[in-house]
Design a protein around this motif. Structure first.
Motif, mmCIF file in Angstrom:
data_model
loop_
_atom_site.group_PDB
_atom_site.id
_atom_site.type_symbol
_atom_site.label_atom_id
_atom_site.label_comp_id
_atom_site.label_asym_id
_atom_site.label_seq_id
_atom_site.Cartn_x
_atom_site.Cartn_y
_atom_site.Cartn_z
ATOM 1 N N ARG A 116 -65.900 -47.671 85.302
ATOM 2 C CA ARG A 116 -64.775 -48.147 84.503
ATOM 3 C C ARG A 116 -63.574 -47.239 84.753
ATOM 4 O O ARG A 116 -63.735 -46.118 85.266
ATOM 5 C CB ARG A 116 -65.129 -48.201 83.030
ATOM 6 N N VAL A 117 -62.410 -47.736 84.410
ATOM 7 C CA VAL A 117 -61.177 -46.987 84.656
ATOM 8 C C VAL A 117 -60.611 -46.516 83.321
ATOM 9 O O VAL A 117 -60.450 -47.316 82.393
ATOM 10 C CB VAL A 117 -60.146 -47.881 85.382
ATOM 11 N N ILE A 118 -60.349 -45.236 83.235
ATOM 12 C CA ILE A 118 -59.724 -44.677 82.029
ATOM 13 C C ILE A 118 -58.283 -44.312 82.377
ATOM 14 O O ILE A 118 -58.047 -43.572 83.332
ATOM 15 C CB ILE A 118 -60.477 -43.427 81.534
ATOM 16 N N SER A 119 -57.352 -44.876 81.650
ATOM 17 C CA SER A 119 -55.942 -44.570 81.902
ATOM 18 C C SER A 119 -55.383 -43.757 80.737
ATOM 19 O O SER A 119 -55.617 -44.086 79.574
ATOM 20 C CB SER A 119 -55.142 -45.859 82.055
ATOM 21 N N THR A 120 -54.659 -42.718 81.080
ATOM 22 C CA THR A 120 -54.026 -41.871 80.051
ATOM 23 C C THR A 120 -52.552 -41.710 80.398
ATOM 24 O O THR A 120 -52.225 -41.396 81.544
ATOM 25 C CB THR A 120 -54.695 -40.477 80.008
ATOM 26 N N ILE A 121 -51.696 -41.958 79.431
ATOM 27 C CA ILE A 121 -50.281 -41.675 79.658
ATOM 28 C C ILE A 121 -49.882 -40.492 78.783
ATOM 29 O O ILE A 121 -50.434 -40.304 77.697
ATOM 30 C CB ILE A 121 -49.363 -42.891 79.365
ATOM 31 N N SER A 122 -48.976 -39.699 79.300
ATOM 32 C CA SER A 122 -48.466 -38.586 78.485
ATOM 33 C C SER A 122 -46.954 -38.531 78.653
ATOM 34 O O SER A 122 -46.436 -38.737 79.755
ATOM 35 C CB SER A 122 -49.110 -37.264 78.901
ATOM 36 N N TYR A 123 -46.274 -38.289 77.536
ATOM 37 C CA TYR A 123 -44.812 -38.238 77.586
ATOM 38 C C TYR A 123 -44.275 -37.359 76.473
ATOM 39 O O TYR A 123 -44.976 -37.065 75.501
ATOM 40 C CB TYR A 123 -44.224 -39.652 77.494
ATOM 41 N N ASP A 124 -43.032 -36.961 76.647
ATOM 42 C CA ASP A 124 -42.365 -36.105 75.676
ATOM 43 C C ASP A 124 -41.687 -37.005 74.642
ATOM 44 O O ASP A 124 -40.727 -37.700 74.961
ATOM 45 C CB ASP A 124 -41.333 -35.243 76.411
ATOM 46 N N GLU A 125 -42.204 -36.998 73.420
ATOM 47 C CA GLU A 125 -41.648 -37.900 72.405
ATOM 48 C C GLU A 125 -40.544 -37.246 71.576
ATOM 49 O O GLU A 125 -39.973 -37.874 70.680
ATOM 50 C CB GLU A 125 -42.752 -38.436 71.484
ATOM 51 N N SER A 126 -40.242 -36.006 71.909
ATOM 52 C CA SER A 126 -39.206 -35.300 71.149
ATOM 53 C C SER A 126 -37.820 -35.869 71.485
ATOM 54 O O SER A 126 -37.508 -36.141 72.644
ATOM 55 C CB SER A 126 -39.248 -33.813 71.494
ATOM 56 N N SER A 180 -35.213 -34.300 71.545
ATOM 57 C CA SER A 180 -34.407 -33.343 72.308
ATOM 58 C C SER A 180 -34.641 -33.448 73.810
ATOM 59 O O SER A 180 -33.920 -32.853 74.599
ATOM 60 C CB SER A 180 -34.714 -31.915 71.834
ATOM 61 N N ALA A 181 -35.665 -34.208 74.204
ATOM 62 C CA ALA A 181 -35.931 -34.382 75.642
ATOM 63 C C ALA A 181 -34.965 -35.417 76.204
ATOM 64 O O ALA A 181 -34.463 -36.280 75.489
ATOM 65 C CB ALA A 181 -37.365 -34.830 75.853
ATOM 66 N N SER A 182 -34.704 -35.297 77.486
ATOM 67 C CA SER A 182 -33.861 -36.291 78.157
ATOM 68 C C SER A 182 -34.259 -36.339 79.630
ATOM 69 O O SER A 182 -35.196 -35.651 80.035
ATOM 70 C CB SER A 182 -32.381 -35.947 77.985
ATOM 71 N N ILE A 183 -33.536 -37.098 80.423
ATOM 72 C CA ILE A 183 -33.916 -37.231 81.837
ATOM 73 C C ILE A 183 -33.860 -35.868 82.515
ATOM 74 O O ILE A 183 -32.813 -35.225 82.541
ATOM 75 C CB ILE A 183 -32.973 -38.216 82.566
ATOM 76 N N GLY A 184 -34.984 -35.435 83.035
ATOM 77 C CA GLY A 184 -35.041 -34.164 83.753
ATOM 78 C C GLY A 184 -35.148 -32.942 82.863
ATOM 79 O O GLY A 184 -35.237 -31.827 83.359
ATOM 80 N N ILE A 185 -35.126 -33.141 81.553
ATOM 81 C CA ILE A 185 -35.208 -31.992 80.626
ATOM 82 C C ILE A 185 -36.313 -32.260 79.600
ATOM 83 O O ILE A 185 -36.265 -33.270 78.879
ATOM 84 C CB ILE A 185 -33.855 -31.749 79.917
ATOM 85 N N ASN A 186 -37.295 -31.372 79.565
ATOM 86 C CA ASN A 186 -38.401 -31.506 78.619
ATOM 87 C C ASN A 186 -38.172 -30.619 77.402
ATOM 88 O O ASN A 186 -37.504 -29.593 77.495
ATOM 89 C CB ASN A 186 -39.725 -31.112 79.280
ATOM 90 N N SER A 187 -38.755 -31.025 76.275
ATOM 91 C CA SER A 187 -38.710 -30.183 75.080
ATOM 92 C C SER A 187 -39.889 -29.214 75.139
ATOM 93 O O SER A 187 -40.817 -29.412 75.927
ATOM 94 C CB SER A 187 -38.819 -31.061 73.830
ATOM 95 N N PRO A 188 -39.888 -28.169 74.304
ATOM 96 C CA PRO A 188 -41.035 -27.242 74.318
ATOM 97 C C PRO A 188 -42.275 -27.826 73.644
ATOM 98 O O PRO A 188 -43.349 -27.233 73.690
ATOM 99 C CB PRO A 188 -40.504 -26.029 73.556
ATOM 100 N N ASN A 189 -42.153 -28.980 73.014
ATOM 101 C CA ASN A 189 -43.277 -29.557 72.275
ATOM 102 C C ASN A 189 -44.356 -30.083 73.229
ATOM 103 O O ASN A 189 -44.043 -30.485 74.344
ATOM 104 C CB ASN A 189 -42.792 -30.723 71.398
#
Lengths: 233, 388
Positions: B255-265, B267-276
């Motif tokens: 079976r295939v397990i898919s996981t997505i991860s993203y910065d939901e803060s 304060s994040a924007s294109i090319g800039i991540n938050s510390p969270n």
């Protein structure tokens, strides 16, 4: 001595003098460099690289007027489908990323306008009308049916001249049909940030099928302009 | 006179060749025409390939487009701005020159609509982007495109043009909503490979750089990570991603397990991540069966046949010993008995009697010991059958 003899025989003394002066000046440029520094002053100009897409032949030479030719079909009282291939050994779709799109890129194909039509002499049909799977005219502004389907999933993606490159992290688009206002662009390739930052790839065998409405007038050379775009993410 | 000029010309050519052969100045080129941001922000590497602006309503910003001709020919290039549009899988795409501009394409004003560049040269074309009076809060996208100016072809079939686009992402300040959902994972088997499609939906008003991770899990629980890619999920779009997943030649249920991860803060924007820490969402597909390769198939068949044979032998022996327990009877050994005479009397192999009674070499019987032997009735029947 022999060289001096030959030059004297070829030129007048005044001309020979001028040539000698020019020669000494040119030579002095090199001699100056040699004495001024123990290292040579090499200069390289590296032009900025840009993400690009083109159609090339097997030797990576740009093809002048690339096109996708559909096999000839005959007049039919029923709606029919004609299929061709985009990207062949002599007309490969060629993508180059010379460190210009490190976060990935998307290559897609679209009609030259959402209102574009296949146009023959005095007759047209559509490429993005989904009514009855492209067999009849829908609610769009024109009065003709027809729909094109592009399937990149059956194509073959290979590396180009970059031997160390890989095709991993570049996914092929799935089969999709043009629908005016809804699906105006169809993805051919989608490269992620993990794909090679510097690389070139060639794509062959994208399936293109066109629904031709019933009783479409038999006119040679229906033509449609399409645009292949590549955009950095 | 003419002869002398020719000689001078010849000499000048020789001098030119001499000089050029010593020239140590040369250019490297990597083909193609296109463009990219002329003045990227050193603090955000994404601005090397796309424009990222934050604009208040009615605010303007000036920037430049580096237009490049790395081909070996002089080229005239069209420069134009368009709105963005969704491609078939939810990816970023640009509208056409002929299409009506309603969004960011209409906000951009290029100083030139056409440039002619010699081979291997480039130039910067300035442009101004101005936000309208009441733009929608969040991220709006458009494109600046570079396309070779060519005369239209009259040949039949599909005539193709090619263009390179630069994405223009404009954020209008206000509430930035960053919400994604992993809708489903479709898994099919084609050509004995797993083909998986992951559907990710954005309910926010900005694009979100999202990591999509694909892991396969065998029915025995062995996991293998096969994909870990990052995609920009555009605002309000359902994006689909197709993966051809290689599976071991051993085949089996997976079976295939898919996981997505993203910065939901916010304060994040294109090319800039938050510390969270990033938000993780997972889902898995149903199990699918992958046929093993022919080598493994032959190996499995041999293994199964061997197991069946060994199992058959084991079952036969088990049944025999059960029958011995149920039907054989104990007899006392007398002084005159030995294992062979008893075997003859009961029409059975002496080795079988030794095996059942666990008698070891030299197979001597002691007076008074008891032996298990086949029942007399069967034995008598066998003797009668033989004599008949």
């Amino acid at each position: 001595m022999i060289i001096q003899f030959l030059l004297t025989a070829m030129f007048k003394k005044s001309t020979l003098f001028s040539i000698t002066v020019i020669g000494i000046l040119i030579m002095s440029l090199f001699i100056k460099d040699a004495f001024a520094s123990s290292t040579s002053n090499f200069t390289q100009v590296i032009n900025p690289g840009v993400l690009s897409v083109d159609i090339v032949d097997a030797s990576y030479v740009t093809v002048g007027s690339p096109s996708v030719v559909f096999p000839a079909t005959t007049f039919n009282f029923a709606c029919q489908t004609n299929t061709s291939t985009f990207g062949t050994t002599t007309e490969q779709i060629y993508v180059k990323n010379p460190d210009a799109a490190d976060n990935g890129w998307v290559m897609s194909i679209a009609g030259s306008a959402t209102t574009a039509l296949w146009t023959g002499t005095g007759s047209t049909y559509d490429f993005n009308d989904s009514t009855s799977s492209g067999c009849t005219d829908g609610v769009d502004a024109d009065i003709v049916g027809g729909q094109m389907t592009v399937d990149a999933s059956v194509s073959t993606l290979a590396i180009g001249s970059c031997a160390s490159c890989v095709t991993t992290n570049i996914t092929k688009g799935s089969s999709s049909s043009f629908v005016q206002g809804t699906t105006d662009s169809i993805t051919l390739l989608n490269a992620t940030s993990s794909s090679n930052d510097i690389g070139d790839w060639k794509l062959q065998g994208v399936s293109i099928s066109q629904k031709i409405p019933a009783e479409q007038p038999a006119i040679a050379d229906y033509a449609l302009n399409m645009v292949v775009s590549i955009i950095a993410n | 006179m003419m002869l002398r000029r020719k000689k001078i010309l010849l000499l000048l050519i020789l001098i030119s060749v001499f000089v050029s052969s010593f020239s140590n100045v040369f250019a490297l080129e990597y083909g193609g025409i296109g463009g990219k941001p002329a003045f990227p922000d050193p603090n955000n590497s994404r601005t090397e390939s796309i424009y990222i602006f934050t604009l208040e309503p009615k605010a303007s910003k000036k920037d430049g487009l580096l237009v490049v001709n790395n081909t070996r020919d002089k080229k005239t290039l069209l420069l134009y701005a368009t709105d963005s549009q969704r491609s078939s899988d939810g990816s970023f795409a640009c509208a056409q020159l002929a299409d009506e501009k309603k969004g960011v394409g209409n906000w951009i004003s290029l100083e030139k609509s056409e440039v002619t560049l010699n081979a291997g040269t480039n130039t910067v074309v300035d442009f101004t982007i101005t936000a309208p009076e009441n733009p929608e809060v969040g991220e709006q996208n458009g494109c600046i495109l570079i396309q070779e100016k060519t005369s239209s072809s009259s040949q039949g079939g599909v005539s193709l043009s090619f263009r390179t686009g630069v994405r223009v992402a404009v954020t209008i300040p206000g509430e930035q909503i960053r919400v994604l959902s992993l809708e489903k994972v479709d898994t099919t088997v084609k050509d004995n490979k797993i083909k998986s499609t992951v559907y990710v939906k954005s309910s926010g008003n900005v694009s979100i750089d999202t990591s999509v991770n694909i892991t396969t899990e065998s029915i025995f629980g062995a996991k293998t990570q096969v994909v870990d890619n990052q995609y920009p999920i555009l605002r309000g779009e359902l994006s689909t991603y197709n993966f051809d997943i290689p599976i071991d030649e051993t085949g089996g249920f997976y079976r295939v397990i898919s996981t997505i991860s993203y910065d939901e803060s916010a304060s994040a924007s294109i090319g800039i991540n938050s510390p969270n820490p990033k938000k993780l969402i997972s889902t898995s597909s149903d199990y699918v069966f992958i046929v093993p390769t022919i080598n493994y198939l032959v190996m499995y068949i041999i293994l199964i046949v061997t197991i069946l044979i060994l199992g058959g032998i084991f079952v036969k022996r088990l049944l025999f010993f059960q029958s011995v327990k149920k039907t054989w009877e104990k007899i006392p050994v007398t002084e005159d008995d030995n294992i062979q005479t008893i075997a003859q009397k009961y029409s059975i192999s002496w080795k079988k009697i030794a095996q059942i009674n666990k008698i070891k070499e030299p197979y001597t019987l002691k007076n008074g010991m008891s032996l298990l032997v086949p029942p007399r009735i069967r034995n008598t029947e066998k003797i009668l059958k033989r004599s008949a």
